[in-house]
Design an enzyme around this catalytic site. Structure first.
Site, PDB file in Angstrom:
ATOM      1  N   ASP A  19     -40.835  16.418  38.866  1.00 50.82           N
ATOM      2  CA  ASP A  19     -39.621  16.185  39.658  1.00 50.82           C
ATOM      3  C   ASP A  19     -39.496  14.673  39.774  1.00 50.82           C
ATOM      4  O   ASP A  19     -40.269  14.027  40.472  1.00 50.82           O
ATOM      5  CB  ASP A  19     -39.772  16.811  41.057  1.00 50.82           C
TER       6      ASP A  19
ATOM      7  N   LYS B  59     -33.030   5.788  39.842  1.00 46.77           N
ATOM      8  CA  LYS B  59     -32.378   6.985  39.304  1.00 46.77           C
ATOM      9  C   LYS B  59     -30.865   6.939  39.488  1.00 46.77           C
ATOM     10  O   LYS B  59     -30.120   7.495  38.705  1.00 46.77           O
ATOM     11  CB  LYS B  59     -32.964   8.198  40.019  1.00 46.77           C
TER      12      LYS B  59
ATOM     13  N   GLU C 179     -32.271  20.478  39.168  1.00 52.53           N
ATOM     14  CA  GLU C 179     -33.142  20.547  40.345  1.00 52.53           C
ATOM     15  C   GLU C 179     -32.970  21.825  41.172  1.00 52.53           C
ATOM     16  O   GLU C 179     -33.957  22.484  41.496  1.00 52.53           O
ATOM     17  CB  GLU C 179     -32.963  19.289  41.197  1.00 52.53           C
TER      18      GLU C 179
ATOM     19  N   ASP D 165     -29.641  21.864  48.201  1.00 54.71           N
ATOM     20  CA  ASP D 165     -30.604  20.782  47.974  1.00 54.71           C
ATOM     21  C   ASP D 165     -30.010  19.457  48.447  1.00 54.71           C
ATOM     22  O   ASP D 165     -29.164  18.875  47.774  1.00 54.71           O
ATOM     23  CB  ASP D 165     -30.950  20.735  46.474  1.00 54.71           C
TER      24      ASP D 165
HETATM   25 MG    MG Z   1     -35.014  15.944  45.062  1.00 55.97          MG
END
Ligand code: MG
Ligand code: ADP
Length: 602
Positions: A9, A68, A163, A186
């Site tokens: 992850d 990111k 994800e 999420d």
């Molecule tokens: Mg995350």
């Protein structure tokens, strides 16, 4: 042990690495016993430090956070970065550190190398293969950049997994026999993703996905900071001043925010925040919740849109699974409970579920579970620009990947011997409002208008990465396989969310523009045909009909000039009707030659 496949992850704020061991997915801890690694890198003289070791370094201008957010994003379009940025090759950007420039891909490479090292340290063997997760809403360029970073870290990236899909695997692996529909909610540090999946006998099928790449815990930190500033009677900009360590204030705001997930109130303390003044303010949980109104409204809207996309508006889901660090906020849990019409499911570890899911997917690919199948979707529509600047969608969003779609196109002009193919991603009706992933010229044997036959095929692989194949069908030219070189697309990550929002907002205008463009193309074709026919057959026409045609033609020309879609549509229909007689002999043929034979023109 057979050659391992690890699951990673790669989060904006934290990263983790896991593996399936003896049938159980586990996360691998580093030497300090920590399973979560802060996604930061420190670039020192001749040395790079990662994670907690990087955070311990004091020298300024060398620490890169949240890289990111800049992945696959073009210079000038990048959202706020932790360090000054410069233009890099391939149109992307780079962070300017005291040690020189580093690109987001390089930072990700460094993070991934460290995770690989941790895995090798724990497993006591070399690791070469990995699964990496990406936000469901990552576009083609961002996915490619992630894959590239993995490869540069010496990992063969077997799969990119969304994800929330990974989190669903973590949730559903012990429920393989059941049949249910679940929503995964999420909310991380910088992104918000929602997916709805159907789980049935080992199949994890994503029905729809949505999100906002610019909504997360960071925004809530800002809410806290603004609250504190207001309470202290400070203007927002007072905290932006020279000499104010804003990073420190943000970290204190984050601490207060997290405390408010457990307590009804918390105290924000920043002694000598500008060298002389100090801040100390009590913040109530209800105040924070009140300040989050706009963020909460966005989350609610996105959840509802995804429910609609999944065709589940009234039906409801069996579980609303909460993951991501910010899903710990009680107000966020209440909101999820409301939109999914039941108690939120907090059975998964909010920080670890995605990595556990990545490990499971790695296990699936390594052959541990053969009965599990993962069907993910593409979050954004893909298509090409066609005549008149329209977006012609070949793969609509929420299509299951991998997938392959082909369509025939033809030429718009006589004697044309090549066409420019612009590959687009986005939800808008007009090409110019979508992102260009790439363009190329495709030569074909010269042909009269509407006679060339060019086949285009778009394929999306399991990672959501696109390949384009083009072929001159009539001319029999060789296939052209086009790798879409999108190291960076022309937009910021933020724009992904904006794009979808706008597609809703502008749906009406877009429709109008599309109706007008289509009517215009039809009008131009018809005018051309009428002109040819009148010139050749005009004398043979009864005066009355001739006048009718001339009047109708004038009306079309006027409507074209006026730019009004419905007027033009009406005028074209009239012209079409009054030239029916004319068509009997001559126009039939003339139009026949001019029309594209049902194929879309480029
Ligand atoms: Mg995350
Ligand atoms: P990412 O996947 O983007 O790296 P995470 O899922 O790790 O993000 O979540 C990080 C975010 O969660 C940060 O904004 C952090 O402040 C927030 N967070 C962590 N714990 C809590 C808490 N107890 N209450 C509210 N927010 C929290």
């Amino acid at each position: 042990m057979a050659e391992p496949v690890i699951g990673i992850d790669l989060g904006t704020t934290y990263s983790a690495v896991g593996i399936v061991e003896a049938g159980f997915p586990i996360l691998l801890a580093d030497e300090e016993g920590e399973r979560l690694m802060p996604s930061v890198a420190w670039f020192g003289p001749g040395v790079v430090k990662v994670g907690r070791a990087a955070l311990r370094e004091m020298a300024e201008g060398r620490l890169v956070r949240s890289a990111k957010r800049q992945m696959g994003v073009r210079f000038g379009e990048a959202p706020g970065a932790c360090l000054p940025v410069v233009r890099a090759s391939e149109g992307g950007m780079a962070f300017r550190t005291a040690e020189g420039e580093v690109t987001p891909v390089e930072v990700s490479r460094v993070l991934l190398s460290e995770l690989k090292r941790i895995a090798e340290f724990r497993l006591e063997q070399e690791v070469r293969r990995a699964v990496i997760t990406v936000p469901a809403y990552f576009n083609n360029a961002q996915r490619e950049a992630t894959k590239q970073a993995g490869e540069e870290a010496g990992l063969e990236v077997l799969r990119l997994v969304a994800e929330p899909t990974a989190a669903a695997l973590a949730y559903g692996m012990d429920k393989l026999a059941e049949r249910s529909r679940v929503a995964v909610f999420d909310l991380g540090g910088g992104t918000f993703d929602v997916s709805i999946l159907e789980l049935r006998e080992g199949v994890f099928e994503v029905l729809a996905t949505g999100g906002d790449t610019r909504l997360g815990g960071d925004d809530i930190d800002s809410v806290v900071l603004n609250l504190v500033a207001r309470k202290a009677g400070l203007e927002g900009p007072a905290l932006e001043m020279e000499g104010v360590d804003r990073d420190r204030l943000v970290r204190e705001a984050e601490r207060v925010k997290c405390e408010l997930s457990r307590e009804e109130s918390a105290i924000f303390r920043a002694p000598f925040y500008d060298g002389s003044r100090s801040l100390e303010e009590q913040v109530e949980r209800v105040e924070l919740e009140g300040g989050m109104a706009s963020e909460l409204a966005t989350m609610r809207r996105i959840c509802q849109e995804v429910l609609v996309d999944a065709g589940m508006e009234g039906a409801g889901v069996e579980a609303g699974v909460m993951v991501g660090g910010s899903s710990r906020l009680p107000v966020v849990q209440r909101l999820a409970g409301e939109v999914f019409k039941q108690e939120p499911d907090c059975s998964q570890h909010p920080d670890e579920a995605v990595a556990i899911g990545a490990a499971i997917q790695a296990g699936i690919l390594a052959g541990t579970w053969r009965e599990v199948l993962l069907l993910d979707v593409t979050p954004l529509s893909l298509g090409v620009e066609t005549l008149g600047g329209l977006m012609n969608v070949l793969i609509p969003r929420n299509t299951t990947i991998p997938c392959k779609v082909g369509e025939m196109f033809t030429n718009a002009r006589d004697g044309q011997d090549s066409m420019q193919v612009r590959v687009l991603q986005g939800e808008r009706e007009l090409a110019r409002d979508n992102w260009e992933l790439g363009k190329f010229d495709l030569p074909f044997r010269s042909a009269p208008r509407g006679k060339a036959r060019v086949g285009l095929q778009l394929s999306l692989d399991e990672d959501g990465i696109l390949e384009v194949l083009a072929r001159d069908v009539e001319g029999g030219g060789p296939d052209v396989i086009v790798k879409i070189e999108s190291a960076a697309v022309d937009v910021s990550e933020d724009a992904v969310e904006q794009m979808v929002e706008e597609s809703v907002e502008h749906a009406l205008e877009d429709m109008k523009a599309r109706v007008f463009t289509e009517a215009r193309l039809k009008a131009e074709e018809l005018l051309g045909a009428v002109e040819v026919a009148l010139a050749q057959l005009g004398a043979g026409l009864a005066g009355e009909n001739r006048e009718e045609i001339v009047a109708a033609r004038l009306a079309v020309e006027e409507a074209l000039a006026a730019g009004e879609a419905n007027q033009l549509k009406g005028a074209v229909e009239t012209l079409d009707k009054v030239t029916e007689g004319l068509a009997a002999r001559m126009v039939e043929e003339a139009l026949g030659a001019l029309q594209s034979g049902g194929q879309t023109q480029i």
